[in-house]
Design an enzyme around this catalytic site. Structure first.
Site, PDB file in Angstrom:
ATOM      1  N   SER A  66       0.516  -1.075  -0.199  1.00 15.39           N
ATOM      2  CA  SER A  66       0.176   0.043  -0.188  1.00 15.39           C
ATOM      3  C   SER A  66       1.471   1.339   0.226  1.00 15.39           C
ATOM      4  O   SER A  66       1.536   1.538   1.159  1.00 15.39           O
ATOM      5  CB  SER A  66      -0.579   0.594   1.084  1.00 15.39           C
ATOM      6  OG  SER A  66      -1.508   1.252   1.020  1.00 15.39           O
ATOM      7  N   HIS A  95      -1.016  -0.961  -4.636  1.00 20.20           N
ATOM      8  CA  HIS A  95      -2.295  -0.864  -3.794  1.00 20.20           C
ATOM      9  C   HIS A  95      -2.624   0.854  -3.069  1.00 20.20           C
ATOM     10  O   HIS A  95      -2.219   0.811  -2.503  1.00 20.20           O
ATOM     11  CB  HIS A  95      -2.355  -1.642  -2.514  1.00 20.20           C
ATOM     12  CG  HIS A  95      -3.977  -0.970  -1.839  1.00 20.20           C
ATOM     13  ND1 HIS A  95      -4.760  -1.878  -1.946  1.00 20.20           N
ATOM     14  CD2 HIS A  95      -4.373  -0.780  -0.614  1.00 20.20           C
ATOM     15  CE1 HIS A  95      -6.101  -1.488  -1.562  1.00 20.20           C
ATOM     16  NE2 HIS A  95      -6.049  -0.604  -0.360  1.00 20.20           N
ATOM     17  N   ASP A 130      -4.499   3.814  -1.740  1.00 16.92           N
ATOM     18  CA  ASP A 130      -6.110   4.723  -0.852  1.00 16.92           C
ATOM     19  C   ASP A 130      -6.215   5.911  -1.506  1.00 16.92           C
ATOM     20  O   ASP A 130      -4.995   6.484  -1.338  1.00 16.92           O
ATOM     21  CB  ASP A 130      -5.373   4.206   0.578  1.00 16.92           C
ATOM     22  CG  ASP A 130      -4.853   2.498   0.802  1.00 16.92           C
ATOM     23  OD1 ASP A 130      -6.143   2.333   0.874  1.00 16.92           O
ATOM     24  OD2 ASP A 130      -3.877   2.511   1.456  1.00 16.92           O
ATOM     25  N   MET A 159      -9.098   8.660  -0.414  1.00 19.12           N
ATOM     26  CA  MET A 159      -9.713   8.910   1.432  1.00 19.12           C
ATOM     27  C   MET A 159     -10.284  10.122   0.944  1.00 19.12           C
ATOM     28  O   MET A 159      -9.027  10.576   0.554  1.00 19.12           O
ATOM     29  CB  MET A 159      -8.476   8.594   2.232  1.00 19.12           C
ATOM     30  CG  MET A 159      -7.866   7.559   2.915  1.00 19.12           C
ATOM     31  SD  MET A 159      -7.233   7.360   4.170  1.00 19.12           S
ATOM     32  CE  MET A 159      -6.482   6.163   3.517  1.00 19.12           C
ATOM     33  N   HIS A 181      -8.362   1.503  -4.347  1.00 19.05           N
ATOM     34  CA  HIS A 181      -9.270   1.320  -3.059  1.00 19.05           C
ATOM     35  C   HIS A 181     -10.198   2.702  -2.876  1.00 19.05           C
ATOM     36  O   HIS A 181      -9.315   3.517  -2.249  1.00 19.05           O
ATOM     37  CB  HIS A 181      -8.812   0.560  -1.912  1.00 19.05           C
ATOM     38  CG  HIS A 181      -9.483   0.453  -0.222  1.00 19.05           C
ATOM     39  ND1 HIS A 181      -8.718   0.223   0.653  1.00 19.05           N
ATOM     40  CD2 HIS A 181     -10.526   0.591  -0.923  1.00 19.05           C
ATOM     41  CE1 HIS A 181      -9.939   0.233   1.897  1.00 19.05           C
ATOM     42  NE2 HIS A 181     -10.967  -0.166   0.391  1.00 19.05           N
ATOM     43  N   MET A 202     -11.959   4.890  -0.632  1.00 18.56           N
ATOM     44  CA  MET A 202     -12.466   5.336   0.063  1.00 18.56           C
ATOM     45  C   MET A 202     -13.182   6.984   0.160  1.00 18.56           C
ATOM     46  O   MET A 202     -13.075   7.950   0.952  1.00 18.56           O
ATOM     47  CB  MET A 202     -11.901   5.235   1.622  1.00 18.56           C
ATOM     48  CG  MET A 202     -11.532   3.871   2.166  1.00 18.56           C
ATOM     49  SD  MET A 202      -9.635   3.140   2.772  1.00 18.56           S
ATOM     50  CE  MET A 202      -7.912   3.424   1.761  1.00 18.56           C
ATOM     51  N   MET A 241     -11.960  -5.422   4.770  1.00 19.34           N
ATOM     52  CA  MET A 241     -10.725  -4.624   6.085  1.00 19.34           C
ATOM     53  C   MET A 241     -10.404  -4.879   7.276  1.00 19.34           C
ATOM     54  O   MET A 241     -11.639  -6.085   8.165  1.00 19.34           O
ATOM     55  CB  MET A 241     -12.052  -3.100   6.132  1.00 19.34           C
ATOM     56  CG  MET A 241     -11.681  -2.963   4.842  1.00 19.34           C
ATOM     57  SD  MET A 241     -10.177  -2.280   4.100  1.00 19.34           S
ATOM     58  CE  MET A 241      -9.315  -1.450   5.276  1.00 19.34           C
ATOM     59  N   ASP A 297      -7.271  -6.253   3.830  1.00 18.92           N
ATOM     60  CA  ASP A 297      -6.200  -4.828   4.184  1.00 18.92           C
ATOM     61  C   ASP A 297      -6.400  -4.300   5.605  1.00 18.92           C
ATOM     62  O   ASP A 297      -7.659  -4.324   5.679  1.00 18.92           O
ATOM     63  CB  ASP A 297      -6.981  -4.305   3.120  1.00 18.92           C
ATOM     64  CG  ASP A 297      -6.378  -2.566   3.019  1.00 18.92           C
ATOM     65  OD1 ASP A 297      -5.137  -2.940   3.690  1.00 18.92           O
ATOM     66  OD2 ASP A 297      -6.468  -1.695   2.280  1.00 18.92           O
TER      67      ASP A 297
HETATM   68  C1  DX5 Z   1      -6.556   1.945   5.541  1.00 19.94           C
HETATM   69  C2  DX5 Z   1      -6.239   1.465   4.314  1.00 19.94           C
HETATM   70  C3  DX5 Z   1      -4.464   0.108   4.221  1.00 19.94           C
HETATM   71  C4  DX5 Z   1      -3.597   0.747   4.738  1.00 19.94           C
HETATM   72  C5  DX5 Z   1      -2.736  -0.490   5.113  1.00 19.94           C
HETATM   73  O1  DX5 Z   1      -7.355   2.916   4.951  1.00 19.94           O
HETATM   74  O2  DX5 Z   1      -7.013   0.844   3.501  1.00 19.94           O
HETATM   75  O3  DX5 Z   1      -4.549   0.247   3.239  1.00 19.94           O
HETATM   76  O4  DX5 Z   1      -2.750   1.210   3.609  1.00 19.94           O
HETATM   77  O5  DX5 Z   1      -2.220  -0.102   5.855  1.00 19.94           O
HETATM   78  P1  DX5 Z   1      -1.397  -0.533   7.195  1.00 19.94           P
HETATM   79  O6  DX5 Z   1      -0.663  -2.318   6.556  1.00 19.94           O
HETATM   80  O7  DX5 Z   1       0.032  -0.536   7.486  1.00 19.94           O
HETATM   81  O8  DX5 Z   1      -2.285  -1.668   8.420  1.00 19.94           O
HETATM   82 ZN    ZN Z   2      -7.366  -0.014   1.202  1.00 16.61          ZN
END
Ligand code: DX5
Ligand code: ZN
Length: 217
Positions: free
Chosen positions: A7, A32, A34, A36, A65, A67, A138, A176
């Site tokens: 990620s 990956h 993310d 947000m 991903h 969010m 998740m 994840d």
């Molecule tokens: C959290 C993200 C993850 C995050 C995971 O909302 O969706 O992808 O980067 O990070 P680690 O592996 O550090 O838990």
């Molecule tokens: Zn993620």
């Protein structure tokens, strides 16, 4: 085969291209990404322009991903920016709009996924499962890297694996959040085959050793 998807949330954004190349050389197949929006989750990360730059810098599979609230509004833009797969949260809009986002991404030639927060029952994603390539369970509350793996979500992974096999489906099961060398074997044993890892890869100086450790058991 287990897919490792580091990620980039935990990467150094000032040298994203180098970070990507390092994990690719270390055996990661996917990245990956993310997204947000500060609304769907209480944090803001990165979006379309960063994805565009990353697309130019690597040919790795980009697993995006989302969010964000009402992702249908931006589905076309994320596809154009170079995502290979768009993953939608079932809680982020009405069922009708989530289904529309999935079909738009597919029409645009992308792979698709659905995901859910730890508190959302597995049943919430079953209506979409035949139309997607990936289901993401998740294993932390979405929003931040570096949180503790929620062991109670393993039951969801197990039930999902049974359901997918019973239905003869072939979609990936991704996990994840809090994945490291200790929790990766638990997720794999429960039936996951894509491991997202942020801090356990980019938080380590030796990325090759970090990825090898995830694959070790
Ligand atoms: C959290 C993200 C993850 C995050 C995971 O909302 O969706 O992808 O980067 O990070 P680690 O592996 O550090 O838990
Ligand atoms: Zn993620």
């Amino acid at each position: 085969m287990t897919v490792i998807a580091p990620s980039v949330l935990s990467a150094d954004f000032a040298k994203l291209a180098m970070e990507a190349e390092e994990v690719r050389a270390a055996g990661a197949q996917w990245l990956h990404f993310d997204v947000m929006d500060g609304m769907f989750v209480p944090n803001i990360s990165m979006g379309i322009p960063v994805l565009k730059s990353l697309r130019k810098a690597t040919d790795m599979f980009l697993d995006v991903h989302l969010m964000i609230e009402k992702p249908l509004r931006y589905t076309r833009q994320f596809c154009a920016a170079g995502a290979d797969l768009l993953c939608f949260h079932v809680e982020s809009d009405t069922g009708e709009n989530i289904a529309a986002a999935i079909s738009l991404a597919r029409e645009l030639g992308k792979k698709t996924g659905v995901t859910l927060k730890p508190g959302t029952p597995l049943e919430a994603l079953l209506p979409y499962i035949k139309d997607v390539d990936l289901v993401l369970v998740m294993t932390v509350e979405p929003g931040f890297g570096g949180q503790k793996f929620m062991t109670d979500q393993l039951d969801k992974v197990r039930r999902l694996r049974e359901y997918i096999n019973a239905q003869g489906l072939s979609c990936f099961i991704e996990v994840d959040g809090g994945i490291d060398e200790n929790t990766a074997p638990l997720a794999l044993e429960a039936g996951a085959n894509v491991l997202v890892a942020g801090s356990a890869v980019f938080g380590k100086a030796d990325r090759a050793a970090a990825i090898a450790a995830l694959k070790a058991k």
